[in-house]
Design a protein around this motif. Structure first.
Motif, PDB file in Angstrom:
ATOM      1  N   LEU B   7       0.825  -1.207   0.000  1.00 27.90           N
ATOM      2  CA  LEU B   7       0.000   0.000   0.000  1.00 27.90           C
ATOM      3  C   LEU B   7       0.861   1.260   0.000  1.00 27.90           C
ATOM      4  CD1 LEU B   7      -2.818  -0.965   2.499  1.00 27.90           C
ATOM      5  CD2 LEU B   7      -3.175  -0.144   0.165  1.00 27.90           C
ATOM      6  N   ALA B  35      -1.554  -9.355  -2.676  1.00 27.40           N
ATOM      7  CA  ALA B  35      -2.450  -8.206  -2.455  1.00 27.40           C
ATOM      8  C   ALA B  35      -3.599  -8.233  -3.472  1.00 27.40           C
ATOM      9  CB  ALA B  35      -1.669  -6.904  -2.568  1.00 27.40           C
ATOM     10  N   ASP B  38      -6.084 -10.745  -2.498  1.00 33.16           N
ATOM     11  CA  ASP B  38      -6.779 -10.273  -1.313  1.00 33.16           C
ATOM     12  C   ASP B  38      -7.849  -9.222  -1.658  1.00 33.16           C
ATOM     13  OD1 ASP B  38      -7.183 -10.127   1.390  1.00 33.16           O
ATOM     14  OD2 ASP B  38      -5.728  -8.504   1.670  1.00 33.16           O
ATOM     15  N   ARG B  39      -7.454  -8.233  -2.437  1.00 32.01           N
ATOM     16  CA  ARG B  39      -8.342  -7.070  -2.606  1.00 32.01           C
ATOM     17  C   ARG B  39      -9.011  -6.954  -3.976  1.00 32.01           C
ATOM     18  NH1 ARG B  39      -4.488  -4.824   1.001  1.00 32.01           N
ATOM     19  NH2 ARG B  39      -3.071  -4.061  -0.597  1.00 32.01           N
ATOM     20  N   ASP B  40      -8.472  -7.633  -4.976  1.00 31.93           N
ATOM     21  CA  ASP B  40      -9.042  -7.402  -6.310  1.00 31.93           C
ATOM     22  C   ASP B  40     -10.421  -8.038  -6.544  1.00 31.93           C
ATOM     23  OD1 ASP B  40      -8.405  -5.652  -8.446  1.00 31.93           O
ATOM     24  OD2 ASP B  40      -8.314  -7.385  -9.772  1.00 31.93           O
ATOM     25  N   GLU B  42     -12.878  -7.550  -4.835  1.00 31.59           N
ATOM     26  CA  GLU B  42     -13.796  -6.437  -4.582  1.00 31.59           C
ATOM     27  C   GLU B  42     -13.637  -5.322  -5.629  1.00 31.59           C
ATOM     28  OE1 GLU B  42     -12.903  -3.911  -1.197  1.00 31.59           O
ATOM     29  OE2 GLU B  42     -15.050  -3.540  -0.877  1.00 31.59           O
ATOM     30  N   LEU B  43     -12.380  -5.035  -5.993  1.00 33.94           N
ATOM     31  CA  LEU B  43     -12.125  -3.815  -6.789  1.00 33.94           C
ATOM     32  C   LEU B  43     -12.126  -4.051  -8.307  1.00 33.94           C
ATOM     33  CD1 LEU B  43      -9.310  -2.257  -4.556  1.00 33.94           C
ATOM     34  CD2 LEU B  43     -11.736  -1.621  -4.626  1.00 33.94           C
ATOM     35  N   PRO B 128     -10.852   2.474  -4.810  1.00 30.89           N
ATOM     36  CA  PRO B 128     -10.388   1.966  -3.515  1.00 30.89           C
ATOM     37  C   PRO B 128     -10.754   2.869  -2.338  1.00 30.89           C
ATOM     38  CG  PRO B 128      -8.569   2.085  -5.097  1.00 30.89           C
ATOM     39  CD  PRO B 128      -9.753   2.725  -5.747  1.00 30.89           C
ATOM     40  N   PRO B 131     -15.664   1.838  -2.634  1.00 31.27           N
ATOM     41  CA  PRO B 131     -15.989   0.886  -3.706  1.00 31.27           C
ATOM     42  C   PRO B 131     -17.377   1.062  -4.324  1.00 31.27           C
ATOM     43  CG  PRO B 131     -15.012  -0.241  -1.833  1.00 31.27           C
ATOM     44  CD  PRO B 131     -15.313   1.155  -1.379  1.00 31.27           C
ATOM     45  N   ALA B 148      -4.648   1.032  -4.526  1.00 32.81           N
ATOM     46  CA  ALA B 148      -4.983  -0.054  -3.605  1.00 32.81           C
ATOM     47  C   ALA B 148      -3.785  -0.946  -3.296  1.00 32.81           C
ATOM     48  CB  ALA B 148      -6.120  -0.885  -4.193  1.00 32.81           C
ATOM     49  N   LEU B 150      -2.009  -2.664  -5.421  1.00 31.29           N
ATOM     50  CA  LEU B 150      -2.026  -3.869  -6.254  1.00 31.29           C
ATOM     51  C   LEU B 150      -1.019  -3.775  -7.390  1.00 31.29           C
ATOM     52  CD1 LEU B 150      -5.920  -4.389  -6.393  1.00 31.29           C
ATOM     53  CD2 LEU B 150      -4.290  -4.985  -4.586  1.00 31.29           C
ATOM     54  N   LEU B 469      -8.207   1.724   3.834  1.00 32.63           N
ATOM     55  CA  LEU B 469      -7.217   0.639   3.753  1.00 32.63           C
ATOM     56  C   LEU B 469      -6.031   0.864   4.691  1.00 32.63           C
ATOM     57  CD1 LEU B 469      -7.142   0.067  -0.133  1.00 32.63           C
ATOM     58  CD2 LEU B 469      -8.404  -1.242   1.602  1.00 32.63           C
TER      59      LEU B 469
END
Lengths: 94, 470
Positions: B7, B35, B38-40, B42-43, B128, B131, B148, B150, B469
């Protein structure tokens, strides 16, 4: 500036788009609205202004006339939806 | 191995970790891959990711309009679904040659046409910072991925604001380089007299570094030239003697939200306190005629560029008994609503009887915009405006109204038409969402923009990590 359904149909033909009936209706309305907005350029008197086709002042960019490797046949055909031997296959053109 | 906080890590810091052998390139790549896992979900910033780490440098995300050898490239369109380039775009090749491993291909509005990624055939990306909101577009995937954590940095493409506007909405730094300084060879073309490739990252220095990797003449793109001087990493911390011009016309633009205006004015005051001389400049036509001019020229060129998608050489095909029917059905099925709208508009503007009134007239307006920017930049080192009139808007808010979506690029379009470089620097928050500052320079003025941007960035102290985040 209104554009008619027939004009949209004609433009779709030029653009090689087989639009459905619903899309044709929607585009007729949308294009009329967008053309209204962009027609604003007509307000200006630009008779003496030269056009800009490209923002960089480059003319006559030459390359040496030297042979070089291009795509191999197999590479050029690799993404073809249909092929026959070393050719792209398409339906009859007539 | 050092702890990698994707991040916060900048590409410059990552380079340091690699040089001191505190991490390997593979470990770095893996940290971003984790990462992403973990987060993609959602994004949805990536359309596809690359598992294998190829290269010994800092990994990079590339917008999906950039051809990558052996990695599917769709430009966010069904009409290129399954297309796997057999060659690299020049910029992808330069990243490869610099050792930058590919992390993946990032989401984009279809054919880079849009300001929110909602026009992607594969679904929108999300901001991010919130959302439920768009990340901007068309390069929303790259911008959201960088914010984010990523990707440390990435490349986008900009026709009328597709790098600058998403960077503004996601709170990072993005450069649209001077037209002609970065090769478009292997880029899925949208509007060739406007398209430019450029970098997105967390800091101005990272953006400068990536610019130095990708810029320069390319024999495969005859519209390219070298910068007259090499790109340098900026170190400037003050703005003494720097003349910044604010277009007086933006004072009257009701489209600019009060919160955006407030953040912009605060940063202008900060620039003044760093020694900058702030003055007013005049762009009488840019904000009134820039949009109509752009929405004639860009669709006209797009209608020509997109003529190549015919179901013959690549992409899916809808079968038919005759050739012409096959082409028409393939294009109808393959293109989404926005490319169709622009192909239709452009074809109309170029058709017999309308060419002079629309396309020809727009090209003349463009000449006036070039001139008024040139005149303004004779008195100023850079022009300064907000980048986007609004902060990130809710997904769905503008999707059904093409003209409302087109208005997102009101402030970025004029300088794109003039071929000038533009840098977005995050300058504050409004409603908890990032606001971006746009710096416009003269042709080849990148080093000056980087210097000004770097000094402002340091003084502003904007935290690029989305609050939720942290």
């Amino acid at each position: 500036m209104a554009i008619t359904r027939d004009q949209v149909l004609h433009v779709a033909k030029l653009a090689r788009l087989d639009l459905g009936e619903e899309e044709l209706e929607r585009l007729t309305a949308e294009l009329s609205e967008i053309l209204d907005a962009v027609s604003k350029v007509a307000e200006l008197d630009l008779a003496d202004v030269p056009p800009t086709s490209h923002p960089l002042d480059l003319v006559n960019v030459w390359a040496e006339d030297e042979p070089h490797r291009s795509l191999a046949l197999g590479e050029a055909l690799a993404n073809a939806p249909a092929r026959e031997g070393d050719l792209f296959r398409v339906p009859p053109t007539a | 191995m050092a702890v990698i906080d994707t991040l916060r890590l900048t590409a410059e810091e990552a380079t340091g970790l690699l040089e001191r052998r505190e991490v390997t390139a593979a470990e770095l790549h893996e940290a971003y891959r984790e990462a992403i896992d973990d987060r993609d979900p959602e994004l949805h910033t990536y359309l596809r990711v690359v598992d294998e780490c190829v290269g010994d440098g800092v990994p990079i995300a590339l917008k999906d309009v950039i051809s990558t050898r052996g990695v599917e490239t769709t430009a966010g369109s069904r009409i290129l679904e399954g297309y796997t380039p057999v060659f690299d775009a020049t910029v992808a090749g330069r990243c490869r040659a610099a050792g930058l491993p590919l992390l993946g291909k990032t989401n984009t509005d279809e054919f880079a046409m849009g300001s929110s990624t909602e026009n992607s055939a594969f679904g929108p990306s999300r901001n991010p910072w919130d959302p439920s909101r768009v990340p901007g577009g068309s390069g929303g995937g790259t911008a959201a991925a960088v914010s984010a954590g990523l990707a440390p940095w990435g490349l986008g493409s900009d026709t009328g604001g597709s790098i600058k506007q998403p960077s503004a909405l996601c709170g990072n730094v993005g450069l649209r380089p001077t037209y002609g300084t970065v090769s478009r060879y292997g880029i899925v073309a949208f509007a060739s007299s406007l398209d430019q490739v450029g970098p997105v990252a967390k800091t101005v220095r990272d953006v400068a570094l990536l610019t130095s990797i990708i810029a320069g003449r390319d024999p495969a793109d005859s519209t390219t030239v070298d910068h007259p001087e090499p790109i340098r990493l900026p170190e400037r911390e003050e703005l003494r003697g720097v003349r910044l011009g604010i277009p007086r016309q933006i004072g009257d633009l009701r489209a600019i939200e009060p919160g955006v205006r407030a953040a912009f004015e605060t940063s202008v005051e900060l620039a003044r306190s760093l020694g900058a001389e702030i003055g007013e400049c005049d762009l009488p036509l840019s904000f009134e005629y820039g949009m109509p001019c752009y929405y004639l020229i860009a669709p006209a060129e797009a209608s020509s560029n997109l003529a190549r998608y015919d179901g013959v050489r690549y992409g899916p095909r809808v079968d038919a008994d005759g050739y012409r029917e096959m082409v028409e059905r393939t294009r109808d099925a393959g293109f989404g609503p926005e490319p169709k709208r622009r192909i239709m508009l452009g074809t109309y503007a170029l058709s017999a009887g309308y060419y002079d009134a629309f396309y020809g007239q727009a090209q003349k307006v463009r000449t006036l915009l070039v001139r008024e920017h040139r005149d303004a930049l004779e008195r100023f080192d850079a022009l300064i405006t907000p980048t986007s009139p609004t902060v990130a808007f809710p997904i769905g808010e503008r999707a059904a109204d093409p003209l409302a979506m087109y208005a997102c690029d009101l402030l970025t379009i004029p300088s794109c038409l003039a071929g000038l470089p533009g840098l977005n620097v995050p300058c504050g928050l409004s409603e908890g969402l990032p606001v971006g500052l746009q710096l416009i320079g003269p042709q080849f003025g990148e080093n000056a923009l980087f210097g000004i941007g770097h000094a402002l960035e340091r003084a502003l102290g904007f935290d690029p990590v989305p609050e939720r985040l942290r």
